[in-house]
Write a protein that holds these residues in place. Structure first.
Motif, short mmCIF file in Angstrom:
data_model
loop_
_atom_site.label_atom_id
_atom_site.label_comp_id
_atom_site.label_asym_id
_atom_site.label_seq_id
_atom_site.Cartn_x
_atom_site.Cartn_y
_atom_site.Cartn_z
N SER A 1 -17.64 11.23 24.67
CA SER A 1 -16.53 12.47 24.53
C SER A 1 -17.14 13.15 26.06
CB SER A 1 -17.01 13.04 22.98
OG SER A 1 -18.50 13.54 23.46
N GLY A 2 -18.60 12.57 26.55
CA GLY A 2 -19.02 13.66 28.13
C GLY A 2 -19.49 14.94 26.88
N THR B 1 -16.57 16.93 18.31
CA THR B 1 -16.09 15.66 17.55
C THR B 1 -15.72 15.97 16.31
OG1 THR B 1 -17.17 14.15 18.25
CG2 THR B 1 -16.00 15.11 19.99
N GLY B 2 -16.88 16.69 15.37
CA GLY B 2 -17.05 16.40 14.38
C GLY B 2 -17.76 14.50 13.54
N SER B 3 -17.93 14.61 15.05
CA SER B 3 -18.30 12.31 14.88
C SER B 3 -19.77 11.99 14.83
CB SER B 3 -17.28 11.85 15.45
OG SER B 3 -16.19 12.33 15.16
N VAL B 4 -19.89 10.95 14.15
CA VAL B 4 -20.67 9.94 14.64
C VAL B 4 -20.45 8.55 15.07
CG1 VAL B 4 -22.77 9.28 13.35
CG2 VAL B 4 -22.41 10.94 12.27
N LEU C 1 -18.33 6.19 14.28
CA LEU C 1 -18.23 5.35 12.68
C LEU C 1 -17.60 6.70 11.98
CD1 LEU C 1 -20.23 3.55 11.62
CD2 LEU C 1 -22.40 4.36 11.82
N ILE C 2 -17.92 7.66 11.80
CA ILE C 2 -17.24 8.41 11.42
C ILE C 2 -17.17 9.98 11.64
CG2 ILE C 2 -18.55 10.53 8.88
CD1 ILE C 2 -21.03 8.44 8.53
N LEU D 1 -19.13 19.69 10.33
CA LEU D 1 -19.92 19.28 11.74
C LEU D 1 -21.21 18.35 11.09
CD1 LEU D 1 -18.80 22.43 13.67
CD2 LEU D 1 -18.00 19.98 13.41
N PRO D 2 -21.02 17.30 11.91
CA PRO D 2 -22.66 16.46 11.55
C PRO D 2 -23.95 17.12 12.79
CG PRO D 2 -21.38 15.04 13.67
CD PRO D 2 -20.55 16.54 12.70
#
Length: 556
Positions: A339-340, A361-364, A375-376, A382-383
């Motif tokens: 995502s940068g 991005t709220g992602s793993v 992955l997630i 938010l992780p």
């Protein structure tokens, strides 16, 4: 349920089942009230032994004599292998002159032996066998995990070899490219010289032809021949191509260089006592922790560090670059986030692949063969921080987008499948602060889930079922005056828990029950942040503002 069977009720007669018990038959083991005693002994008084209920089971029941069936044996004959005999037997010719012992004395002695044996079996021997059984069952249950880890280590070694081989090949290819450039320059230079002579020959030939056609005397007489100059051909330049001489592969030597598998070792320990504790490798804390090396990562604000294997670490800060270093501090690889945005935390899964979390991005994400895959992806959450457990599961601390709640979620392996959510205690109160600050997480050897809750100023430890075990909120110290705000957290082979006290420039070492053991504060640490411990219990500490990773030895 009968009233006489109720624990809170008095004992009742076994015959009428209503009256309160008064007596007990020591022969038939029956509770009796006064009216029912006559009915019970109606078949013959001598067949029963009626005693007060408080004295039940006090009547000794002697064996019947085989020679004199109407009598009981109250003695043992020591000269006849301690057989039971009655009073008539003692007076018989068969036992004349023999030694006799009263059965009651033998009975009392054996009763004492029984009491001791019961105590020993219940308090010592049985628990020891239960402990051994539990340990063996746990060992068997973890057998697959242990061998999977072993093959994973071998696979990682293979991947490392592949990387090293690729590095060697690329280095040789670079050398070949450089030699090729030199080769080209030599040939080009020689070609340019030849073309210059060719040009001179053409110009000379044109000039001669003009003179040949001309009738001017002076130009003809002044002509000077260059045949001897042009007839001397230049030396021929021969440049040979470089060669690659491959070395033959010695498979046996290669096998030994790759690593060694120790043979299966089986040892049987002779226990002097069943109460002996099993042998375990105990490593004590050093009196003074030692700084082993300092790795300069180039990150301005260094947040996280994780160990790939012995001597290889990943480090990340507030840029979009995640860097890989060897034990000497040499940069091996750089990964840019998809995502940068900068990664909030990093981890390495059981297969050796890099994982990282991104708030925006709220992602793993997972980095596999230099390809990044999501992955997630979370919704409404938010992780924050990541941990890969001993079983390969992924633990993620996270908070709601409105910053009101936090929780720990366990994912099955490297998948989106949720196995467990840890958020509240038994009283329904939040285990963790809702504030959106770091909540570094790790798993202890006893499978406890340890979270450094910075905003709460506490280390929060729950068992593998998510039940709160304890909280640690600081250790009194005259030198540590700033508020305890734990950042990174890690565990070692001794089940110690280490957490970074960022503003007090030290590391707290706790035992598995949350008891403070000591500080690490003598290695010139400045604003420690992320932590990790490798397989040899070396501690790696991020210095947030300096951008250094300090490798520290703290166990003997």
């Amino acid at each position: 349920m009968y009233p006489r069977s109720t624990a809170q009720d008095v004992h009742r007669c076994d015959l009428c089942e209503t009256a309160i018990v008064h007596s007990y038959c020591d022969i038939c083991h029956v509770n009796l009230c006064k009216p029912c005693i006559g009915d019970h002994i109606s078949d013959g008084y001598l067949k029963h032994a009626i005693v007060p209920f408080q004295e039940r089971r006090s009547t000794l029941i002697y064996p019947k004599c085989e020679t004199h069936p109407h009598k009981t044996c109250e003695f043992q004959c020591e000269d006849c292998n301690n057989i039971f005999v009655c009073s008539s037997c003692t007076a018989s010719k068969q036992h004349k002159g023999h030694n006799f012992v009263e059965v009651t004395e033998v009975y009392k002695t054996k009763k004492e032996v029984l009491k001791k044996d019961i105590k020993e079996l219940e308090n010592h021997i049985s628990p020891s066998y239960e402990k051994i059984t539990l340990e063996l069952e746990q060992t068997l249950a973890n057998l697959d995990v242990g061998y999977e880890k072993l093959t994973a280590i071998m696979s990682k070694q293979g991947e490392q070899w592949h990387r090293e081989i690729d590095i060697i090949i690329n280095k040789m290819k670079t050398e070949i490219s450089e030699i090729k450039v030199q080769h080209r320059e030599i040939l080009q230079k020689h070609l340019n010289q030849i073309k210059q002579v060719q040009s001179a020959i053409k110009q000379s030939l044109l000039a001669i032809r003009e003179i040949e056609k001309s009738t001017e005397v002076s130009s003809t007489i002044e002509y000077s021949s260059r045949i001897s100059e042009f007839s001397k051909l230049p030396p021929k330049v021969q440049v040979s191509l470089p060669t690659f001489i491959p070395k033959s592969i010695d498979r046996e030597k290669l096998y030994s260089l790759f690593g060694q598998i120790t043979p299966l070792s089986t040892a049987t320990e002779d226990n002097i006592s069943l109460l002996n504790q099993p042998n375990t490798t105990v490593r004590e804390l050093l009196d003074e922790p030692e700084l082993v090396t300092t790795i300069h990562t180039g990150h301005q604000y260094l947040r996280s560090v994780t160990c790939l294997n012995e001597g290889i670490i990943w480090a990340s800060g507030t840029t979009n670059e995640i860097k890989c270093f060897n034990s000497k501090g040499s940069l091996l690889q750089t990964i840019e986030t998809k995502s940068g945005n900068y990664p909030y935390d990093i981890a390495v899964d059981s297969d050796g692949y890099l994982l990282y979390s991104v708030w925006s991005t709220g992602s793993v994400y997972k980095v596999k063969n230099e390809q990044i895959e999501e992955l997630i992806r979370l919704q409404e959450w938010l992780p924050v921080n990541l941990c890969v457990t001993s079983t390969g599961d992924l633990l993620v601390t996270m908070f709601r987008v409105d910053y009101t709640q936090s929780k720990v979620v366990r994912y099955s392996g490297s998948t989106e499948k949720v196995k467990q959510t840890i958020q509240f205690d038994d009283e329904g109160k939040p285990l963790y602060s809702g504030y959106s600050d770091t909540k570094y997480i790790t798993e202890n050897r006893n499978h406890d889930i340890c979270v450094a809750d910075c905003a709460a100023g506490a280390v929060v430890v729950a068992n593998q079922d998510g039940k709160l075990r304890w909280r640690y909120t600081d250790h009194p110290s005259v030198t540590k005056k700033k508020t305890f705000k734990p950042r990174g957290i890690a565990t070692d082979s001794q089940s110690h828990i280490l957490t970074a006290d960022n503003e007090n420039h030290c590391i707290h070492i706790l035992d598995q029950n949350g008891q403070f053991l000591r500080y690490i504060d003598n290695c010139d640490l400045k604003y420690p942040f992320g932590l990790c411990v490798d397989n040899n219990d070396n501690l790696f500490v991020c210095e947030y503002y300096k951008g250094n990773v300090k490798k520290t030895k703290y166990l003997k």
